[in-house]
Design a protein around this motif. Structure first.
Motif, short mmCIF file in Angstrom:
data_model
loop_
_atom_site.label_atom_id
_atom_site.label_comp_id
_atom_site.label_asym_id
_atom_site.label_seq_id
_atom_site.Cartn_x
_atom_site.Cartn_y
_atom_site.Cartn_z
N PHE A 171 -24.01 4.99 -3.96
CA PHE A 171 -23.85 3.94 -4.97
C PHE A 171 -24.07 4.52 -6.37
O PHE A 171 -25.16 5.01 -6.68
N ASN A 172 -23.07 4.46 -7.23
CA ASN A 172 -23.17 4.68 -8.67
C ASN A 172 -24.24 5.69 -9.09
O ASN A 172 -25.25 5.33 -9.69
N LEU A 211 -27.73 1.62 -10.35
CA LEU A 211 -27.61 3.00 -10.80
C LEU A 211 -28.68 3.88 -10.16
O LEU A 211 -29.87 3.58 -10.24
N CYS A 212 -28.24 4.97 -9.53
CA CYS A 212 -29.16 5.87 -8.84
C CYS A 212 -29.09 7.25 -9.50
O CYS A 212 -28.01 7.84 -9.60
N LEU A 235 -27.08 5.01 0.19
CA LEU A 235 -27.95 5.76 -0.72
C LEU A 235 -27.70 5.23 -2.12
O LEU A 235 -26.68 5.51 -2.74
N GLY A 236 -28.63 4.44 -2.61
CA GLY A 236 -28.48 3.84 -3.92
C GLY A 236 -29.78 3.20 -4.35
O GLY A 236 -30.76 3.18 -3.61
N ASN A 237 -29.77 2.66 -5.54
CA ASN A 237 -30.95 2.01 -6.09
C ASN A 237 -30.77 0.50 -6.03
O ASN A 237 -29.80 -0.02 -6.59
N TRP A 287 -36.16 6.59 -0.53
CA TRP A 287 -35.90 5.54 -1.51
C TRP A 287 -35.84 6.20 -2.88
O TRP A 287 -36.40 7.27 -3.09
N PRO A 288 -35.15 5.59 -3.84
CA PRO A 288 -35.06 6.19 -5.18
C PRO A 288 -36.40 6.12 -5.90
O PRO A 288 -37.13 5.13 -5.78
#
Length: 311
Positions: A171-172, A211-212, A235-237, A287-288
């Motif tokens: 993700f982004n 946004l990650c 996989l992202g925030n 996790w982010p």
């Protein structure tokens, strides 16, 4: 299950995420083979052994690798609008050739897929079980469907050949080394803010993004490679912001007083984008960790230091 990564092949290894992945793995003692045709990558970002090659052709003879990370693809709208056929071929032929290499070497294969497989989602937040809402013939379809096909092919190799595969839905991701003029949200806004230009927001700006920071994304890719999980794994925030809120954060970090300028909405632009990362937490312990302000600060610092012009 864990694997030791003595040597890894990264397709698209000169690209934004690929170069950061290579750097992180190299620090951990992994030898890197970087394969890239430089259509959107930068040779200066190559780490380890560099092989200039288009993955839509069979891979050349290369040393044994423990893992294959398949990241070769145009990833920004400006690039895949410019290279539509090449993007589809990278997702189809390129994925097949990378899978054939992984199968021949008994390597762990990690596909870098995308949140774009969810399209303009009717489910929020997006879980891995959601099948998506994608326009298969719209201008964004060359990227969306290339990745959806790549996921299908990866899954077929796992079922039919027993290939050790995994799928990451990214993700982004943002951070240093993004190309200033690639058309994605963060480099566009930062470039405009640093130049004192109006910040371009398409549509009403109420569409959301998650946004990650690139270091977090890379940690997730490595954790997936070292696991036995097949995915797909988001996989992202999960922190969600409107585009207008992101523009305001960029103005704050850069100290800019640039006004926001609204443009025409982008075709098939998702209205909401936010990952459910419960599976990543449970299966990968991931996790982010990077707050948006910190990540934006480091990205702005890199853009200001490199002074690369918009292009």
């Amino acid at each position: 299950m864990t694997k030791r990564l003595d040597r890894a092949l990264i397709t698209g290894g000169c690209g934004f995420v690929g170069s950061h992945l290579a750097e992180h793995l190299s620090r951990q003692g992994t030898e890197i083979i970087c394969v890239d045709n430089l259509a959107t990558g930068d040779r200066a970002h190559a780490i380890g052994e560099f092989v200039e090659h288009d993955v839509t052709e069979p891979l050349p003879r290369l040393p044994h690798c423990d893992a294959v990370f398949h990241l070769a693809s145009a990833a920004s709208p400006r690039d895949y609008f410019r290279l539509p056929i090449e993007t589809l071929r990278a997702g189809s032929l390129g994925t097949a050739h990378a899978l054939d290499f992984a199968r021949a070497h008994g390597a762990r294969f990690v596909l870098a897929s995308t949140s774009e497989v969810y399209g303009d989602p009717l489910e929020h937040p997006q879980r891995e079980s959601y099948w998506g809402n994608v326009n298969p013939i719209g201008p964004r379809s060359v990227y969306d469907e290339a990745k959806r096909y790549a996921e299908a092919l990866t899954s077929a190799y796992r079922r039919e050949h027993g290939t050790d595969t995994a799928i990451a839905r990214i993700f982004n991701t943002y951070g240093p080394r993004m190309r200033p003029g690639d058309g994605r949200l963060i480099p566009t806004l930062i470039g405009q803010a640093l130049a004192g230009e109006p910040l371009t927001v398409h549509g009403d700006g109420l569409q959301t993004r998650s946004l990650c920071y690139v270091d977090d994304t890379v940690r997730g890719l490595i954790a997936l490679a070292l696991s036995g999980h097949a995915g797909p794994v988001n996989l992202g925030n999960p922190d969600e912001y409107t585009v207008l809120e992101i523009a305001e954060r960029v103005r704050e970090v850069t100290g800019s007083d640039s006004p926001v300028e609204h443009g025409e909405p982008d075709t098939d632009d998702p209205r909401r984008r936010c990952p459910d990362i419960g599976l990543a937490r449970q299966a990968l312990g991931w996790w982010p960790e990077t707050p948006l302000e910190k990540g934006l600060g480091q990205t702005v610092e890199w853009f200001a230091r490199t002074g690369e012009p918009l292009r």
